[in-house]
Design a protein around this motif. Structure first.
Motif, PDB file in Angstrom:
ATOM      1  N   ASP A 190      -2.989  41.757 -42.902  1.00 33.81           N
ATOM      2  CA  ASP A 190      -3.359  40.600 -43.719  1.00 33.81           C
ATOM      3  C   ASP A 190      -2.632  40.605 -45.065  1.00 33.81           C
ATOM      4  OD1 ASP A 190      -4.668  38.258 -44.292  1.00 33.81           O
ATOM      5  OD2 ASP A 190      -6.580  39.200 -44.814  1.00 33.81           O
ATOM      6  N   GLY A 191      -2.405  39.414 -45.602  1.00 36.03           N
ATOM      7  CA  GLY A 191      -1.827  39.291 -46.941  1.00 36.03           C
ATOM      8  C   GLY A 191      -0.403  38.768 -46.993  1.00 36.03           C
ATOM      9  N   ARG A 251      -0.210  35.660 -49.369  1.00 35.47           N
ATOM     10  CA  ARG A 251      -0.305  36.021 -50.793  1.00 35.47           C
ATOM     11  C   ARG A 251       0.952  36.728 -51.287  1.00 35.47           C
ATOM     12  NH1 ARG A 251      -5.907  38.716 -49.980  1.00 35.47           N
ATOM     13  NH2 ARG A 251      -5.346  38.160 -47.834  1.00 35.47           N
ATOM     14  N   ARG A 280      -4.775  26.601 -38.722  1.00 37.24           N
ATOM     15  CA  ARG A 280      -3.756  26.585 -39.791  1.00 37.24           C
ATOM     16  C   ARG A 280      -2.803  25.396 -39.603  1.00 37.24           C
ATOM     17  NH1 ARG A 280      -2.211  32.581 -41.901  1.00 37.24           N
ATOM     18  NH2 ARG A 280      -4.354  33.332 -41.986  1.00 37.24           N
TER      19      ARG A 280
HETATM   20 MG    MG Z   1      -5.224  36.280 -44.396  1.00 34.29          MG
END
Ligand code: MG
Ligand code: IPE
Ligand code: IPE
Length: 245
Positions: A24-25, A28, A75
């Motif tokens: 995850d990430g 970001r 998404r």
């Molecule tokens: Mg995520």
């Protein structure tokens, strides 16, 4: 047993047999750099390569990666398209690595929901590597833990209807046998990157006794060093499985 053998046994136990990762990430990571989210996913696939290599180095046999969840279908279409073509690229470029190291590719999830081209490429590589026994790379695609359990229950119900399964004999083992990859041992270690402290519907059945490792590092920055740190931490854990000491 000699002391030497005992130490060797302990050392081996220190390395998890199966590591599962919630990668995850990526978004970001890209945002921090003013880049489109897809750039984060691209860098994330480099982390996959690095971690796969690190598994070979350390003797981790099974690596399960959460690449796309059943929830991720909400998404934006463009991001999904980007992820799917990245996946195809990854499968094509990584195939020789899998052959060179005798690693078997497997998929778990609602594979029928994936675009045909992804399915075609994935099935091709799975078939070509199915006889390898040095390790397994398991990609969770269109995967949901509850979906997996519901799919298993449906199959068991069908078996009961056709009288192939005795309902009185349905137990934990039966359920395990109807999961997507029944022969794969439960993860010893579950890693989640990016600082989120949740399991997001990943391997709900299989993680009942896994050790959890959370890190703030974003997935595109998670490479061999960070993986080693997670293994270090795991080796210090004391797994009791309900027993004393
Ligand atoms: Mg995520
Ligand atoms: C993980 O990164 C990759 C997938 C879920 C496909 P994210 O895309 O979730 O990145 P963040 O959480 O938005 O930073
Ligand atoms: C979990 O990440 C799914 C994958 C890594 C594929 P998400 O980014 O989708 O999870 P949430 O929405 O933050 O829980």
């Amino acid at each position: 047993m000699t002391d030497e053998k005992r130490t060797e046994g302990k050392r081996k136990e220190c390395v998890p047999r199966h590591v599962a990762i919630i990668m995850d990430g990526n978004g970001r990571w890209a945002k921090k750099r003013g880049l489109p989210r897809l750039k984060g996913h691209e860098q994330g696939s480099e982390s996959v390569r690095a971690v796969l290599r690190a598994c070979r180095k350390t003797g981790v046999k099974y690596l399960t990666l959460y690449a796309f969840s059943v929830e991720n279908w909400i998404r934006p279409k463009a991001e999904i398209r980007g992820l799917m073509s990245l996946l195809i690229r990854f499968l094509r470029s990584e195939e020789h690595e899998l052959h060179d190291n005798k690693v078997r590719l497997r998929l778990i999830g609602r594979i029928d929901d994936l675009p045909k081209e992804v399915q075609k490429e994935a099935f091709r590589v799975m078939k070509a590597t199915e006889h390898y026994e040095s390790g397994q790379l398991i990609l969770a695609l269109s995967y949901g833990g509850r979906t997996e359990i519901a799919d298993a229950v449906r199959k068991i119900a069908r078996g009961v209807k056709t009288m192939e399964i005795d309902p009185e004999k349905v137990d934990e083992k039966t359920i395990g046998q109807y999961l997507y990859a029944p022969d794969v041992p439960d993860p010893d270690l579950l890693i989640r990157t990016s600082g989120e402290m949740r399991v997001s519907n990943f391997l709900l059945w299989q993680i009942s006794y896994s050790e959890f490792y959370f890190t703030n590092v974003l997935w595109p920055d998670f490479r061999e060093k960070q993986f080693m740190e997670a293994l270090e931490e795991y080796s210090r854990r004391h797994r009791r499985f309900g027993d004393v000491e």
